[in-house]
Write an enzyme that holds these catalytic residues in place. Structure first.
Site, PDB file in Angstrom:
ATOM      1  CB  VAL A 104      -0.929   0.028   1.236  1.00 58.01           C
ATOM      2  CG1 VAL A 104      -1.790   1.284   1.216  1.00 58.01           C
ATOM      3  CG2 VAL A 104      -1.797  -1.221   1.284  1.00 58.01           C
ATOM      4  CB  CYS A 105       1.034   4.215   0.330  1.00 61.92           C
ATOM      5  SG  CYS A 105       1.419   5.972   0.235  1.00 61.92           S
ATOM      6  CB  THR A 106       5.864   4.725   0.425  1.00 62.20           C
ATOM      7  OG1 THR A 106       5.424   4.636   1.787  1.00 62.20           O
ATOM      8  CG2 THR A 106       5.576   6.113  -0.115  1.00 62.20           C
ATOM      9  N   GLY A 107       4.786   1.385   0.424  1.00 60.89           N
ATOM     10  CA  GLY A 107       5.217   0.009   0.630  1.00 60.89           C
ATOM     11  C   GLY A 107       5.803  -0.596  -0.629  1.00 60.89           C
ATOM     12  CB  THR A 124       4.123   4.066  -5.098  1.00 61.69           C
ATOM     13  OG1 THR A 124       4.181   4.335  -3.684  1.00 61.69           O
ATOM     14  CG2 THR A 124       4.889   5.156  -5.828  1.00 61.69           C
TER      15      THR A 124
END
Length: 325
Positions: A104-107, A124
């Site tokens: 999720v996101c910057t993961g 991202t």
């Protein structure tokens, strides 16, 4: 029963965890009894403080594969040293048979560090797409996607896009009826398809170099004019090919897509906040005709201008969620 795990670490974004976690939790008892067993895990287990200061007690990540392992996002610029250790866990999980590895996101940076995104399409949060491309050039970054699925590897855009990704996974596992019921329980307006563009503040983007900042400023100030790649390249004092590569590297967008998104973002504000005719707005921001603007709106927002106007008027009255991310 499928084991769904969320991997967290100090400074993680709480909504990146709680949004998709709630989606899987609500799937229990909807259609299929107890389809999921959810875990929150970390490298060593115990309390983990989020970026907001809220602590979540996690279990230690296990060696036995999970069905789905999702790493959440954070401000990675302040914690780059977390990348290698967490990425090792993800690489081992993928090698040992975890069916889905996701972010999720910057993961997505953790998946990229683990080599899981090499040669794959990924996304991202819009603010980090250019950085992801620079840092991991083997990744095929798609900055406009809500989420991207490539085989067993999933990546999603910022914050609430993790819910869209979770709903897509639930639909894959249990069918669309269950996914739609979970969305209804979450009071989500609808599940956005992965191909829909994430809303990005292109107008606020700041490229790394003065050259590209000047080009982006020129775009913003001349949206009503024809803005060809050749014309913008001349402003940057580069050949069209050099300019296209440099602009994509610094912004995560092609010049043509950036112009389109800027026009949509400016037009969208006027569509939402005024009663101006759609045709007048289209011409004033550089679209040749309303139909071109309609197609651009659908690509960027997932809705035609008329729907954007109608839903903006409903917001706060009977629409539970604005259409923007």
């Amino acid at each position: 029963m499928r084991d769904i795990a969320f991997l967290i670490f100090p400074g993680f974004q709480i909504l990146d965890l709680t949004g998709p976690l709630a989606a899987f939790e609500l799937a229990k008892g909807v259609g299929v009894p107890d389809p999921y067993r959810c875990f929150v895990v970390s490298q060593s287990g115990g309390p983990v403080r989020s970026s907001s200061g809220l602590e979540v007690t996690a279990s230690k990540i296990r060696s036995k594969p999970y069905d789905t392992l999702t790493v959440v996002g954070a401000d990675l610029l302040s914690r780059p040293y977390d990348l290698p250790d967490i990425s090792d866990h993800l690489a081992r999980a993928a090698a040992k048979g975890t069916r889905r590895v996701a972010s999720v996101c910057t993961g997505a940076f953790f998946l990229a560090e683990a080599g899981l995104l090499d040669g794959r399409r990924a996304t991202t949060h819009w603010k980090q797409t250019a950085q992801l491309q620079r840092q991991f050039p083997k990744v095929k970054v798609e900055p406009n996607r809500i989420f991207v699925k490539e085989g067993g590897i999933w990546t999603s855009a910022g914050v609430t896009a993790g819910i869209d990704q979770a709903l897509a996974m639930i639909e894959e596992d249990l069918g669309s009826a269950v996914s739609h019921e979970v969305a209804r329980l979450l009071v989500v307006y609808h599940r956005r398809p992965g191909g829909q563009s994430q809303f990005s503040a292109m107008a606020d983007m700041e490229p790394a170099t003065d050259r590209m900042r000047e080009v982006l400023t020129y775009m913003r100030e001349h949206l009503h004019e024809q803005l060809s790649t050749e014309h913008l390249a001349a402003i940057a004092c580069l050949s069209p090919r050099q300019f296209g590569r440099a602009f994509l590297m610094e912004t995560g967008e092609t010049p043509a897509k950036a112009v389109e998104r800027l026009r949509v973002e400016v037009a969208r504000q006027r569509v939402e906040r005024s009663a101006e005719p759609i045709e007048l707005i289209a011409h004033s921001v550089g679209f040749r005709d309303p139909e071109r603007m309609r197609r651009a709106f659908i690509r960027v927002t997932g809705h035609p201008p008329q729907s954007v106007r109608r839903l903006s008027h409903q917001k706060g009255v009977d629409d539970p969620l604005a259409i923007a991310q």
